[in-house]
Design an enzyme around this catalytic site. Structure first.
Site, PDB file in Angstrom:
ATOM      1  N   GLN A 134       2.736  10.108   1.899  1.00 16.55           N
ATOM      2  CA  GLN A 134       4.037   9.447   2.024  1.00 16.55           C
ATOM      3  C   GLN A 134       5.013   9.897   0.930  1.00 16.55           C
ATOM      4  O   GLN A 134       6.215   9.704   1.064  1.00 16.55           O
ATOM      5  CB  GLN A 134       3.890   7.916   1.997  1.00 16.55           C
ATOM      6  CG  GLN A 134       3.147   7.370   3.220  1.00 16.55           C
ATOM      7  CD  GLN A 134       3.047   5.867   3.197  1.00 16.55           C
ATOM      8  OE1 GLN A 134       2.157   5.322   2.561  1.00 16.55           O
ATOM      9  NE2 GLN A 134       3.962   5.186   3.850  1.00 16.55           N
ATOM     10  N   HIS A 163      -4.824   1.092   7.450  1.00 15.21           N
ATOM     11  CA  HIS A 163      -3.496   1.700   7.630  1.00 15.21           C
ATOM     12  C   HIS A 163      -3.335   2.894   6.678  1.00 15.21           C
ATOM     13  O   HIS A 163      -2.851   3.960   7.075  1.00 15.21           O
ATOM     14  CB  HIS A 163      -2.440   0.617   7.351  1.00 15.21           C
ATOM     15  CG  HIS A 163      -1.012   1.053   7.398  1.00 15.21           C
ATOM     16  ND1 HIS A 163      -0.113   0.583   8.344  1.00 15.21           N
ATOM     17  CD2 HIS A 163      -0.299   1.893   6.609  1.00 15.21           C
ATOM     18  CE1 HIS A 163       1.070   1.143   8.127  1.00 15.21           C
ATOM     19  NE2 HIS A 163       0.993   1.938   7.078  1.00 15.21           N
ATOM     20  N   GLU A 164      -3.774   2.722   5.421  1.00 17.36           N
ATOM     21  CA  GLU A 164      -3.605   3.797   4.426  1.00 17.36           C
ATOM     22  C   GLU A 164      -4.554   4.964   4.697  1.00 17.36           C
ATOM     23  O   GLU A 164      -4.159   6.132   4.530  1.00 17.36           O
ATOM     24  CB  GLU A 164      -3.810   3.255   3.005  1.00 17.36           C
ATOM     25  CG  GLU A 164      -2.886   2.109   2.598  1.00 17.36           C
ATOM     26  CD  GLU A 164      -1.416   2.378   2.830  1.00 17.36           C
ATOM     27  OE1 GLU A 164      -1.013   3.548   2.823  1.00 17.36           O
ATOM     28  OE2 GLU A 164      -0.664   1.407   3.053  1.00 17.36           O
ATOM     29  N   HIS A 209      -3.094   7.130   7.223  1.00 10.25           N
ATOM     30  CA  HIS A 209      -2.099   8.062   6.663  1.00 10.25           C
ATOM     31  C   HIS A 209      -2.788   9.343   6.163  1.00 10.25           C
ATOM     32  O   HIS A 209      -2.273  10.444   6.346  1.00 10.25           O
ATOM     33  CB  HIS A 209      -1.366   7.431   5.474  1.00 10.25           C
ATOM     34  CG  HIS A 209      -0.159   6.610   5.841  1.00 10.25           C
ATOM     35  ND1 HIS A 209       0.900   7.134   6.542  1.00 10.25           N
ATOM     36  CD2 HIS A 209       0.175   5.322   5.565  1.00 10.25           C
ATOM     37  CE1 HIS A 209       1.830   6.196   6.697  1.00 10.25           C
ATOM     38  NE2 HIS A 209       1.415   5.079   6.117  1.00 10.25           N
ATOM     39  N   LEU A 269       6.232   1.885   4.987  1.00 11.91           N
ATOM     40  CA  LEU A 269       7.345   2.306   4.130  1.00 11.91           C
ATOM     41  C   LEU A 269       7.959   3.613   4.631  1.00 11.91           C
ATOM     42  O   LEU A 269       9.102   3.916   4.280  1.00 11.91           O
ATOM     43  CB  LEU A 269       6.871   2.444   2.680  1.00 11.91           C
ATOM     44  CG  LEU A 269       6.368   1.137   2.043  1.00 11.91           C
ATOM     45  CD1 LEU A 269       5.789   1.396   0.658  1.00 11.91           C
ATOM     46  CD2 LEU A 269       7.492   0.096   1.971  1.00 11.91           C
ATOM     47  N   GLY A 274       0.837  -1.198   0.000  1.00 12.56           N
ATOM     48  CA  GLY A 274       0.000   0.000   0.000  1.00 12.56           C
ATOM     49  C   GLY A 274       0.869   1.243   0.000  1.00 12.56           C
ATOM     50  O   GLY A 274       2.085   1.171   0.251  1.00 12.56           O
TER      51      GLY A 274
HETATM   52  O1  K1U Z   1       1.556   2.432   3.956  1.00 13.17           O
HETATM   53  C1  K1U Z   1       2.635   1.875   3.918  1.00 13.17           C
HETATM   54  O2  K1U Z   1       3.590   2.346   4.502  1.00 13.17           O
HETATM   55  C2  K1U Z   1       2.797   0.589   3.150  1.00 13.17           C
HETATM   56  C3  K1U Z   1       2.754  -0.637   4.061  1.00 13.17           C
HETATM   57  C4  K1U Z   1       1.320  -1.138   4.115  1.00 13.17           C
HETATM   58  C5  K1U Z   1       0.968  -2.098   5.200  1.00 13.17           C
HETATM   59  C6  K1U Z   1       1.790  -3.145   5.563  1.00 13.17           C
HETATM   60  C7  K1U Z   1       1.404  -4.028   6.554  1.00 13.17           C
HETATM   61  C8  K1U Z   1       0.208  -3.873   7.180  1.00 13.17           C
HETATM   62  C9  K1U Z   1      -0.596  -2.825   6.836  1.00 13.17           C
HETATM   63  C10 K1U Z   1      -0.219  -1.945   5.833  1.00 13.17           C
HETATM   64  C11 K1U Z   1       3.681  -1.678   3.469  1.00 13.17           C
HETATM   65  O3  K1U Z   1       3.485  -2.123   2.392  1.00 13.17           O
HETATM   66  S1  K1U Z   1       5.024  -2.183   4.421  1.00 13.17           S
HETATM   67  C12 K1U Z   1       5.788  -3.446   3.419  1.00 13.17           C
HETATM   68  C13 K1U Z   1       5.050  -4.736   3.402  1.00 13.17           C
HETATM   69  O4  K1U Z   1       4.167  -4.949   4.202  1.00 13.17           O
HETATM   70  C14 K1U Z   1       5.378  -5.770   2.405  1.00 13.17           C
HETATM   71  C15 K1U Z   1       6.428  -5.632   1.539  1.00 13.17           C
HETATM   72  C16 K1U Z   1       6.706  -6.622   0.607  1.00 13.17           C
HETATM   73  C17 K1U Z   1       5.943  -7.742   0.536  1.00 13.17           C
HETATM   74  C18 K1U Z   1       4.899  -7.908   1.406  1.00 13.17           C
HETATM   75  C19 K1U Z   1       4.618  -6.923   2.339  1.00 13.17           C
HETATM   76 ZN    ZN Z   2       2.424   3.299   6.258  1.00 14.71          ZN
END
Ligand code: K1U
Ligand code: ZN
Length: 173
Positions: free
Chosen positions: A50, A134-135, A138, A93, A45
């Site tokens: 961001q 989560h998004e 943000h 991220l 996401g």
């Molecule tokens: O919003 C963000 O910072 C993105 C975040 C979204 C998220 C992750 C986990 C739970 C809720 C929301 C991410 O994508 S972090 C990276 C991640 O989770 C991931 C990366 C590569 C493969 C699988 C997952």
């Molecule tokens: Zn995030």
């Protein structure tokens, strides 16, 4: 175009975003850039603040195996949340390499505008429900670390301050 992702702490990650009122080619380009940035990271996401854009736009794709499902949600709103809650170890991220368990409703119903301005609605469950919440957080200036206790939150914030100092030093060298 891949855009740089802001790292916490940054005042833009703490501010609520503005509602989108015009569905232009510029908005479609923003969504394209956000998807490219998300897949490149990689992440599941990404929300517009961001990348420093203070508009209510998010993208996500929580498909692990199988054909991708890139989603673009503009002005998303949660219209219903289940009483049932789930715990998921979340990452962000904007807070690299830090993970913590967050409890949220297991299912949510969300309405949003697509890139043409048409209203869409869907009920999300599992990882999709966690990710969309989560998004949307943000877009409201909230981070997953805001669900943690003050000590844990402070510890993660200090690590991120150090990471930003190191990255700034590397960029100068
Ligand atoms: O919003 C963000 O910072 C993105 C975040 C979204 C998220 C992750 C986990 C739970 C809720 C929301 C991410 O994508 S972090 C990276 C991640 O989770 C991931 C990366 C590569 C493969 C699988 C997952
Ligand atoms: Zn995030």
């Amino acid at each position: 175009m891949i855009r740089p992702i802001l790292i916490h702490p940054d005042p833009r990650l703490k501010k609520p975003c503005d509602t989108v009122t015009e569905f232009t080619a510029d908005l479609a380009q923003l969504a394209d850039d956000m998807l490219e940035t998300m897949y490149d990271a990689p992440g599941i996401g990404l929300a517009a603040p961001q990348i420093g854009v203070m508009r209510r736009v998010l993208v996500m794709d929580c498909i692990k195996d199988g054909p991708p499902r890139p989603m673009v949600l503009i002005n998303p709103e949660i219209t219903w949340a289940s009483e049932d809650q789930s715990i998921y170890e979340e990452g962000c991220l904007s807070i690299p390499d830090q993970y913590a368990e967050v409890k949220r409703p297991s299912e949510v119903r969300v309405t949003w505008h697509d890139l043409t301005g048409t209203v869409q609605e869907e009920q999300f469950s599992g990882l999709w429900a966690t990710c969309v919440q989560h998004e949307i957080d943000h877009l409201n200036g909230k981070l997953f670390i805001d669900y943690l206790g003050p000590l844990k939150r402070q510890m993660i914030t200090r690590k991120m301050e150090k990471l930003k100092r190191e990255r700034a030093r590397m960029a100068q060298a």
